[in-house]
Write a protein that holds these residues in place. Structure first.
Motif, PDB file in Angstrom:
ATOM      1  N   GLU A   1       0.830  -1.206   0.000  1.00 22.73           N
ATOM      2  CA  GLU A   1       0.000   0.000   0.000  1.00 22.73           C
ATOM      3  C   GLU A   1       0.863   1.254   0.000  1.00 22.73           C
ATOM      4  O   GLU A   1       0.650   2.212   0.749  1.00 22.73           O
TER       5      GLU A   1
ATOM      6  N   ARG B   1       3.882 -12.251   8.293  1.00 18.16           N
ATOM      7  CA  ARG B   1       2.924 -11.140   8.325  1.00 18.16           C
ATOM      8  C   ARG B   1       3.616  -9.818   8.012  1.00 18.16           C
ATOM      9  O   ARG B   1       4.804  -9.654   8.328  1.00 18.16           O
TER      10      ARG B   1
ATOM     11  N   ILE C   1       3.011  -5.448   8.098  1.00 16.27           N
ATOM     12  CA  ILE C   1       2.219  -4.323   8.626  1.00 16.27           C
ATOM     13  C   ILE C   1       2.367  -3.180   7.638  1.00 16.27           C
ATOM     14  O   ILE C   1       3.468  -2.660   7.437  1.00 16.27           O
ATOM     15  N   THR C   2       1.279  -2.802   6.994  1.00 18.89           N
ATOM     16  CA  THR C   2       1.340  -1.743   5.986  1.00 18.89           C
ATOM     17  C   THR C   2       1.462  -0.380   6.654  1.00 18.89           C
ATOM     18  O   THR C   2       1.377  -0.248   7.884  1.00 18.89           O
TER      19      THR C   2
ATOM     20  N   THR D   1      -0.602   1.851   6.677  1.00 23.08           N
ATOM     21  CA  THR D   1      -1.875   2.235   7.314  1.00 23.08           C
ATOM     22  C   THR D   1      -2.152   1.422   8.577  1.00 23.08           C
ATOM     23  O   THR D   1      -3.201   1.575   9.194  1.00 23.08           O
TER      24      THR D   1
ATOM     25  N   LYS E   1      -2.447  -1.900   8.715  1.00 19.36           N
ATOM     26  CA  LYS E   1      -3.170  -3.137   8.435  1.00 19.36           C
ATOM     27  C   LYS E   1      -2.207  -4.326   8.445  1.00 19.36           C
ATOM     28  O   LYS E   1      -1.102  -4.246   7.901  1.00 19.36           O
ATOM     29  N   ILE E   2      -2.611  -5.401   9.068  1.00 23.40           N
ATOM     30  CA  ILE E   2      -1.809  -6.629   9.114  1.00 23.40           C
ATOM     31  C   ILE E   2      -2.240  -7.540   7.961  1.00 23.40           C
ATOM     32  O   ILE E   2      -3.424  -7.839   7.799  1.00 23.40           O
ATOM     33  N   LYS E   3      -1.242  -7.991   7.188  1.00 18.74           N
ATOM     34  CA  LYS E   3      -1.509  -8.885   6.068  1.00 18.74           C
ATOM     35  C   LYS E   3      -0.668 -10.145   6.187  1.00 18.74           C
ATOM     36  O   LYS E   3       0.488 -10.092   6.626  1.00 18.74           O
TER      37      LYS E   3
ATOM     38  N   ASP F   1      -0.430 -11.862  -1.276  1.00 15.07           N
ATOM     39  CA  ASP F   1      -1.253 -11.502  -0.121  1.00 15.07           C
ATOM     40  C   ASP F   1      -2.293 -12.611   0.078  1.00 15.07           C
ATOM     41  O   ASP F   1      -3.209 -12.780  -0.724  1.00 15.07           O
TER      42      ASP F   1
ATOM     43  N   THR G   1      -4.128 -12.963   2.943  1.00 15.09           N
ATOM     44  CA  THR G   1      -4.918 -12.609   4.122  1.00 15.09           C
ATOM     45  C   THR G   1      -6.330 -13.181   4.014  1.00 15.09           C
ATOM     46  O   THR G   1      -6.831 -13.813   4.944  1.00 15.09           O
TER      47      THR G   1
END
Length: 855
Positions: A412, A456, A458-459, A461, A463-465, A490, A492
Motif C-alpha cells: 500500500e 505477516r 504491517i502496511t 496504514t 493493516k496486518i496482512k 497476499d 490474508t
C-alpha cells in the motif's frame, strides 16, 4: 532457335524457344524482354553494324529476310549462324513483330573453307597445301570424307581413333570403329546422301584405362557420292555441361527450398529472378520475369500502393548504395494480414551491370507471438492484481532490486515513494516474524537455494496482512548476469477463509456426530471415507470398508445401481433397505443418496443419509396386518351372516313348523315322527354352531404357545396319521425341505393341521386316471419361510371357482364327502399365524398350495 522480336533498333526478344540454350548458352528467361541481352547483344562485334543495317533496311517490306553472321555465346564461343525471318502483321495491316529461326552453320562454314582448300590443292596451287593445313588446325579433331560403302579418306587423323594423317590412304569405317558404331555411320551416311540434310551422331569409346571418351560425328553432304564427316571430342563439353547442370540444379534447389523470399532486380526494378518461396506458382513466377511491381499489382489486382512503396525503397538503395531493411504488411489470398521483413541490397554483375537483390522473411508467426505475449503480459498483470501477487528481482552483481507494481500494492505504497531494497522491505515485516524471515533469507544465500515462507506484514496504514513468499535459486539471464527471482502473495483473505472453514468444519462435525441419522461418505470405489456415528464399533473397522458390507444381500445390487447413477448423473435418489445396525440386528433404513461436486461440477464422492425406520416399518407392517385381519373378519362376518340367515333358518323353520303341528290331539305316531324331525333340525343347528366355533377358535391362537420344531417331523407325523388313506389310494408323498427351512418357530398344532388338511385333500380329490403324487417343499430367505404342497389330482377350474376356494361351506365336486370347511379352516389358521396362502390349479393338472410365513 525460334524467336519473336520487336522492330526496335536492338530487336528485343519477345519469345525464344528452348533451343536458345544450345545455340547461345542463355536460358529463355535471360533473353526475353531483356535490354541487356537483346538480339544485337548476341551478334559478333565485327558483324553487328552490317547485320543491324540489313534488318533495318529490309524489315517492313513483307519479304523473307535471310543472312549469315557470327554470334558469341555466353561461354564466349564464336559460332556461324543463318537467320531466316518474316514480318508478322495484324488483320488491319499493322506490323506486330518479326518471327524467325536461327541455326548453327559453323560446321558448314568450316566445310566450305576446307573444301575450297582441297579443290585448290587438287588444282596444284602452290599455296593450297599451306592453306589446307592452316584450316585443318582450326577445325575439329578428325575430318573424313566417306562414300556410301564406308570407304574414307582422312584429311586429319587421330591416333586414339586409329585414323592416320594421310591424304592418300583410303580405309573403311568398319576397320576404324566397332561394329555397332560403324553400322550407325553407314546408316547416317546413307540418310545424308538420300535427303541432303546434315545429321549429328554422338557415341563413346572406352580407352585402355576404361575411361570413356565422348565424340560427336557431324555428317554433311559433299556431293552425290560422298559425305564429309567431322568428328569432335566432346568429353570435356559433356562433363562441363553436366557439372553446370548439376551445379545450377543444386543452387536453384537451395534457393527454392530456403524459407526466405529471394528476388533479383535490374536497374529498372524489373524481376530477373524470383525464388519459389516468394512465388510458389511456377507459371506466375515465369510470367513475372521482366515485369516490375506495377505490372504485378495490376495483373494480380493488388493495391498500387504496394508497388509505390517498394519503388521508394528501390530508389533509396540506389541513392544510398547500401542495404536497407523495412517491415511490409500484406494480405494473402484469403484476406488475412501477413508481415514480412524486407532486406534490399545493391549488387553489381560481371559486366558492372547494376542489380538489386531482395530478401523477405515471413514474420507473421513472430508478430502473432509478439501480440500474444503482449496479451499474456496484460492478462498476467491483471491476474496478479486479482490474485494480489507481486514479484521481485535481485541482481547480485550490481546489488540492484526490482519490484513489480503488485509488491507496492501489497505494501500500500506509492512506487515513487519507496526505493526497492531488502532493508526497505524488512521495515514492513511484523516484529514477531522478522527474525524468522531474516534467518530464511540467510540460509537461502548460504546454500544458494530457493525458499518458501509465510509471514505477516504491517502496511503503512497499520493493516496486518498474511504473506506467502517463494523464491528461485540464482540463474543467469540472457546477458549471463546472475539474478534471484521471487513471488509474494497476499493470502490474508485465504487465511481468514481457512479459519472460517476450519470453524465451519468443526461446527458441522459437532452437529454430525450428535445426529441420530447416519451420515456416510463414499468414494468412487464404494468405500466409506467418513461416518459420523459408529456406536459400539471401532472407527478403523468401518472407515475403508465397502458400504455393501453393512447391507443385506437382497439390497446390494439395488444400492450399487443407485450409487452408480448418482455418480454418473449427479442427481439425488432415495430408497429403503435393510441392513445390520449397531447390535448386528437386521434393521430398516430410509436412505437418501446425493452427490458431492467439485468446483467444475464433477462428482467427487457420495453422501448417504441413513435414518433407522425399523420401528416405523414394524408399525406399518402391524397396521397392514390388522387391516388385513379386519378385512378377513369382515368377510367372515358376512359369511356368518349368510350362514346364520340361510343355514340356521331352515332347521329353525322346521322346528317352528313342527311345533305348530304338535298339539294334544296329535296322534302318537305323528308325534314321534315330529320329534324325529325336530331332533334332526336341532342336531343341524348344533353342528353348524360347532363349525362356527371351530372357525373362531382357529382365528384366536392367543392361548397357543409358539415353539421350535422340525418341519420334517410334522410332515412324517401327518403321513403316519393318514397311513391307511395313503395305502388305499396308492399315493406317493415326496418331502423336499431345505436344510435352512428345516427348523421353524411357530404354533406346532396349527402347522400340523394345515399340512394334514392339504395332504388329506390331495388324497381325497385324486384323479381317477392316476395314483396320487404329493410333493411337500419348504425353503427360506431372510424374511420368509415358504411351504408348498402340490399334487397331480383332479384340479380346480380357477376361472369358475377361484374366488370361492377358501369360502365357508364351499365344495366344487360331489366325488367325495365333505362340508367345504377344510380349506377355510386352513386359510384361517395360516392367517392367524401372520401368513398367507394361495393356490394355482387347472382341471386334471392338480393343485399347488403355497404358504408364506414371516420369520
Amino acid at each position: 532457335m525460334i524467336y519473336h522480336c520487336r522492330f526496335d533498333p536492338l530487336r528485343t526478344f519477345l519469345y525464344v524457344s528452348n533451343g536458345c540454350y544450345d545455340l547461345t548458352g542463355y536460358y529463355p528467361k535471360e533473353l526475353v524482354d531483356n535490354a541487356y541481352k537483346s538480339h544485337a547483344d548476341l551478334v559478333h562485334p565485327e558483324d553487328k553494324d552490317w547485320v543491324l543495317e540489313y534488318f533495318q533496311a529490309n524489315s517492313g517490306n513483307n519479304t523473307e529476310l535471310s543472312c549469315e553472321y557470327r554470334i558469341i555465346s555466353k561461354q564466349g564461343e564464336i559460332k556461324w549462324v543463318r537467320e531466316i525471318a518474316n514480318d508478322v502483321y495484324s488483320d488491319g495491316g499493322e506490323w506486330l513483330y518479326t518471327e524467325g529461326y536461327i541455326t548453327d552453320i559453323s560446321e558448314k562454314k568450316e566445310y566450305r573453307q576446307v573444301t575450297a582448300a582441297l579443290e585448290a590443292r587438287v588444282r596444284g596451287s602452290s599455296s593450297a597445301e599451306k592453306r589446307l593445313r592452316s584450316l585443318l588446325d582450326k577445325i575439329p579433331d578428325v575430318l573424313l570424307r566417306v562414300n556410301i560403302n564406308g570407304e574414307c579418306v582422312s584429311y586429319k587423323g587421330d591416333d586414339e581413333l586409329g585414323v592416320s594423317h594421310d591424304f592418300n590412304t583410303r580405309r573403311n569405317v568398319k576397320e576404324m570403329f566397332p561394329a555397332e558404331i560403324s553400322s550407325d555411320f553407314l546408316m547416317h551416311i546413307s540418310d545424308v546422301l538420300k535427303h541432303g540434310k546434315a545429321i549429328s551422331y554422338e557415341y563413346h569409346l572406352s580407352g585402355s584405362d576404361n575411361r570413356q571418351t565422348h565424340f560427336e560425328a557431324r555428317f554433311i553432304k559433299s556431293d552425290n557420292v560422298e559425305v564429309l564427316c567431322i568428328i569432335r571430342d566432346i568429353t570435356s563439353t559433356i562433363n562441363t555441361k553436366q557439372k553446370l547442370k548439376t551445379a545450377n540444379a543444386f543452387y536453384e534447389s537451395i534457393i527454392d527450398n530456403v524459407n526466405i523470399d529471394i528476388a533479383v532486380f535490374d536497374d529498372k526494378n524489373r524481376y530477373i529472378l524470383v525464388s519459389k518461396s516468394a512465388v510458389k506458382d511456377d507459371k506466375l513466377r515465369e510470367w513475372l520475369i521482366g515485369k516490375d511491381d506495377f505490372d504485378y499489382c495490376k495483373a494480380r489486382g493488388k493495391s498500387i500502393e504496394i508497388a509505390e512503396s517498394r519503388t521508394e525503397m528501390y530508389n533509396l538503395v540506389d541513392e544510398l548504395k547500401k542495404p536497407i531493411e523495412w517491415i511490409e504488411e500484406l494480405s494473402d489470398e484469403s484476406g488475412k494480414k501477413r508481415f514480412f521483413v524486407r532486406t534490399l541490397k545493391p549488387l553489381k554483375g560481371p559486366d558492372n551491370q547494376k542489380y538489386k537483390v531482395g530478401y523477405g522473411v515471413d514474420i507473421t508467426a513472430l508478430k502473432i507471438i509478439q501480440n500474444e505475449l503482449l496479451r499474456r503480459e496484460h492478462l498476467l498483470s491483471f491476474s496478479h492484481k486479482l490474485a494480489k501477487v507481486g514479484y521481485w528481482v535481485w541482481y547480485p552483481n550490481n546489488r540492484k532490486h526490482e519490484w513489480s507494481d503488485g509488491v507496492f500494492e501489497i505494501l500500500e505504497e506509492d512506487k515513487n515513494a519507496v526505493s526497492p531494497s531488502l532493508s526497505a522491505y524488512l521495515n514492513y515485516i511484523h516484529p514477531d516474524d522478522k527474525e524468522q524471515f531474516k534467518s530464511t533469507i540467510e540460509q537461502s544465500k548460504l546454500n544458494n537455494s530457493s525458499y518458501s515462507i509465510e509471514y505477516r506484514l504491517i502496511t503503512s496504514t497499520g493493516k496486518i496482512k498474511y504473506i506467502k513468499e517463494q523464491s528461485s535459486s540464482k540463474r543467469p539471464d540472457s546477458n549471463a548476469n546472475q539474478y534471484l527471482f521471487g513471488m509474494v502473495q497476499d493470502i490474508t483473505e485465504m487465511k481468514e477463509s481457512q479459519d472460517a472453514l476450519a470453524h465451519s468444519e468443526e461446527h458441522f462435525r459437532a452437529i454430525a456426530e450428535s445426529s441420530p441419522i447416519y451420515i456416510i461418505e463414499l468414494c468412487s470405489e464404494y468405500k466409506i471415507t467418513y461416518i459420523n456415528n459408529i456406536g459400539d464399533r471401532k472407527r478403523e473397522d468401518v472407515i475403508g470398508s465397502l458400504a455393501f458390507d453393512f447391507v443385506l444381500p437382497a439390497y446390494r445390487d439395488q444400492l450399487k445401481e443407485i450409487i452408480d447413477r448418482v455418480f454418473a448423473l449427479g442427481i439425488v435418489d432415495n430408497f429403503q433397505m435393510q441392513g445390520q445396525g449397531e447390535s448386528s440386528f437386521v434393521e430398516w433404513y430410509d436412505v437418501s443418496i446425493g452427490p458431492v461436486k467439485s468446483d467444475l461440477g464433477k462428482v467427487t464422492s457420495i453422501i448417504l443419509l441413513a435414518q433407522n425406520i425399523t420401528e416405523k416399518k414394524q408399525n406399518e407392517q402391524e397396521r397392514e396386518r390388522l387391516i388385513r385381519e379386519i378385512n378377513n373378519r369382515y368377510n367372515e362376518l358376512m359369511q356368518f351372516n349368510y350362514i346364520v340367515s340361510h343355514n340356521l333358518r331352515s332347521p329353525i323353520a322346521n322346528i317352528l313348523g313342527m311345533s305348530y303341528i304338535l298339539n294334544p290331539n296329535t296322534p302318537p305316531e305323528d308325534v314321534r315322527q315330529i320329534f324325529d324331525y325336530i331332533m334332526q333340525s336341532a342336531q343341524s343347528i348344533d353342528t353348524l354352531i360347532k363349525d362356527l366355533n371351530d372357525v373362531l377358535t382357529a382365528r384366536s391362537p392367543l392361548n397357543e404357545k409358539r415353539e421350535v420344531f422340525q418341519l420334517t417331523d410334522i410332515v412324517n407325523g401327518v403321513c403316519y396319521n393318514l397311513e391307511q388313506q395313503i395305502i388305499q389310494s396308492n399315493a406317493e408323498v415326496i418331502i423336499q425341505i431345505d436344510k435352512d427351512a428345516e427348523q421353524i418357530t411357530s404354533i406346532k398344532s396349527y402347522i400340523q393341521s394345515i399340512i394334514h388338511n392339504l395332504i388329506s385333500n390331495s388324497i381325497k380329490y385324486k384323479s381317477a386316471e392316476r395314483p396320487p403324487k404329493i410333493v411337500v417343499k419348504a425353503w427360506k430367505d431372510t424374511q420368509h419361510t415358504y411351504i408348498e404342497v402340490s399334487d397331480n389330482g383332479m384340479g380346480i377350474d380357477m376361472e369358475q371357482y377361484g374366488q370361492q376356494i377358501f369360502g365357508l361351506y364351499k365344495r366344487f365336486t360331489t366325488q367325495s364327502e365333505g362340508k367345504g370347511l377344510g380349506l377355510h379352516m386352513t386359510k384361517a389358521q395360516v392367517e392367524s399365524l401372520g401368513g398367507s396362502i394361495s393356490v394355482q390349479s387347472e382341471p386334471e393338472k392338480g393343485c399347488i398350495f403355497k404358504i408364506i410365513l414371516t420369520n
